[in-house]
Design an enzyme around this catalytic site. Structure first.
Site, PDB file in Angstrom:
ATOM      1  N   HIS A 168       0.856  -1.195   0.000  1.00 48.51           N
ATOM      2  CA  HIS A 168       0.000   0.000   0.000  1.00 48.51           C
ATOM      3  C   HIS A 168       0.885   1.235   0.000  1.00 48.51           C
ATOM      4  O   HIS A 168       2.023   1.188   0.479  1.00 48.51           O
ATOM      5  CB  HIS A 168      -0.916   0.006   1.229  1.00 48.51           C
ATOM      6  CG  HIS A 168      -0.183  -0.219   2.507  1.00 48.51           C
ATOM      7  ND1 HIS A 168       0.190  -1.471   2.945  1.00 48.51           N
ATOM      8  CD2 HIS A 168       0.286   0.644   3.429  1.00 48.51           C
ATOM      9  CE1 HIS A 168       0.842  -1.376   4.090  1.00 48.51           C
ATOM     10  NE2 HIS A 168       0.929  -0.096   4.401  1.00 48.51           N
ATOM     11  N   HIS A 189       1.184   5.114   1.284  1.00 46.32           N
ATOM     12  CA  HIS A 189       0.654   6.125   2.211  1.00 46.32           C
ATOM     13  C   HIS A 189       0.691   7.494   1.530  1.00 46.32           C
ATOM     14  O   HIS A 189       1.725   7.897   0.994  1.00 46.32           O
ATOM     15  CB  HIS A 189       1.542   6.244   3.460  1.00 46.32           C
ATOM     16  CG  HIS A 189       1.553   5.054   4.351  1.00 46.32           C
ATOM     17  ND1 HIS A 189       0.812   4.992   5.511  1.00 46.32           N
ATOM     18  CD2 HIS A 189       2.243   3.883   4.282  1.00 46.32           C
ATOM     19  CE1 HIS A 189       1.048   3.839   6.118  1.00 46.32           C
ATOM     20  NE2 HIS A 189       1.910   3.143   5.405  1.00 46.32           N
TER      21      HIS A 189
HETATM   22  P1  AMP Z   1       2.419   0.011   7.251  1.00 49.80           P
HETATM   23  O1  AMP Z   1       3.072   0.173   8.596  1.00 49.80           O
HETATM   24  O2  AMP Z   1       3.125   0.761   6.162  1.00 49.80           O
HETATM   25  O3  AMP Z   1       2.226  -1.450   6.913  1.00 49.80           O
HETATM   26  O4  AMP Z   1       1.006   0.689   7.359  1.00 49.80           O
HETATM   27  C1  AMP Z   1      -0.158   0.017   7.731  1.00 49.80           C
HETATM   28  C2  AMP Z   1      -1.206   1.065   7.959  1.00 49.80           C
HETATM   29  O5  AMP Z   1      -2.473   0.439   7.941  1.00 49.80           O
HETATM   30  C3  AMP Z   1      -1.069   1.802   9.300  1.00 49.80           C
HETATM   31  O6  AMP Z   1      -0.879   3.187   9.065  1.00 49.80           O
HETATM   32  C4  AMP Z   1      -2.416   1.497   9.995  1.00 49.80           C
HETATM   33  O7  AMP Z   1      -2.912   2.603  10.714  1.00 49.80           O
HETATM   34  C5  AMP Z   1      -3.306   1.155   8.820  1.00 49.80           C
HETATM   35  N1  AMP Z   1      -4.434   0.283   9.137  1.00 49.80           N
HETATM   36  C6  AMP Z   1      -4.403  -0.889   9.812  1.00 49.80           C
HETATM   37  N2  AMP Z   1      -5.635  -1.419   9.898  1.00 49.80           N
HETATM   38  C7  AMP Z   1      -6.476  -0.567   9.246  1.00 49.80           C
HETATM   39  C8  AMP Z   1      -7.878  -0.548   8.981  1.00 49.80           C
HETATM   40  N3  AMP Z   1      -8.694  -1.526   9.399  1.00 49.80           N
HETATM   41  N4  AMP Z   1      -8.396   0.510   8.292  1.00 49.80           N
HETATM   42  C9  AMP Z   1      -7.594   1.493   7.857  1.00 49.80           C
HETATM   43  N5  AMP Z   1      -6.256   1.533   8.067  1.00 49.80           N
HETATM   44  C10 AMP Z   1      -5.701   0.524   8.759  1.00 49.80           C
END
Ligand code: AMP
Ligand code: ZN
Length: 132
Positions: free
Chosen positions: A97, A99
């Site tokens: 994903h 950001h």
């Molecule tokens: P990363 O650390 O780059 O893998 O980012 C994962 C992101 O997913 C974090 O910023 C979390 O806040 C976000 N996240 C986790 N669960 C959810 C969810 N159910 N809905 C929206 N964002 C989420």
């Protein structure tokens, strides 16, 4: 179970910013800054290095469009675009994903610190190019 695959299937609720056949953009639950958005492929790839080039191009084209929309409509002054790749880089959800983190001022609730090292640049170049 992959939490993002569950969100894509609609089994876990999300706040959708954009959706098409290939990608989904949702508000990040943490809202590191106001409007923090995640853009992900609908196909499950653990990280972006595994994505077919055409899918990655589509994803990144949409990241640009969505970043423009988010920064303009939330009146941000800029944004950080981040792809954390593998746990060592802070990836916690193993479905790739991007950001989009809107930036309002330098004291926003995000810390990015680029420290300096004294590596031999020529040696690094040789290594990257596979010459040693
Ligand atoms: P990363 O650390 O780059 O893998 O980012 C994962 C992101 O997913 C974090 O910023 C979390 O806040 C976000 N996240 C986790 N669960 C959810 C969810 N159910 N809905 C929206 N964002 C989420
Ligand atoms: Zn997944």
């Amino acid at each position: 179970m992959c939490i993002f695959c569950e969100i894509i299937k609609g089994n876990i609720p999300s706040k959708k910013v954009y959706e098409d056949d290939e990608i989904l953009a949702i508000l990040d639950i943490s809202q590191t800054t106001k409007g923090h958005t995640l853009v992900m492929p609908k196909n499950h790839y653990e990280n972006f290095l595994e994505m077919p080039e055409n899918e990655f191009e589509h994803l990144m084209g949409k990241v640009q469009e969505i970043a423009k929309q988010v920064t303009k409509n939330l009146e941000a002054n800029g944004c950080n675009i981040l792809i954390n790749t593998n746990a060592v880089a802070g990836q916690s959800v193993m479905h790739t994903h991007v950001h989009i983190i809107p930036r309002y001022d330098e004291n926003d609730t995000i810390t990015l610190s680029f420290k300096e090292n004294e590596f031999d640049l020529d040696q690094i170049l040789e290594q990257i190019k596979g010459r040693n």
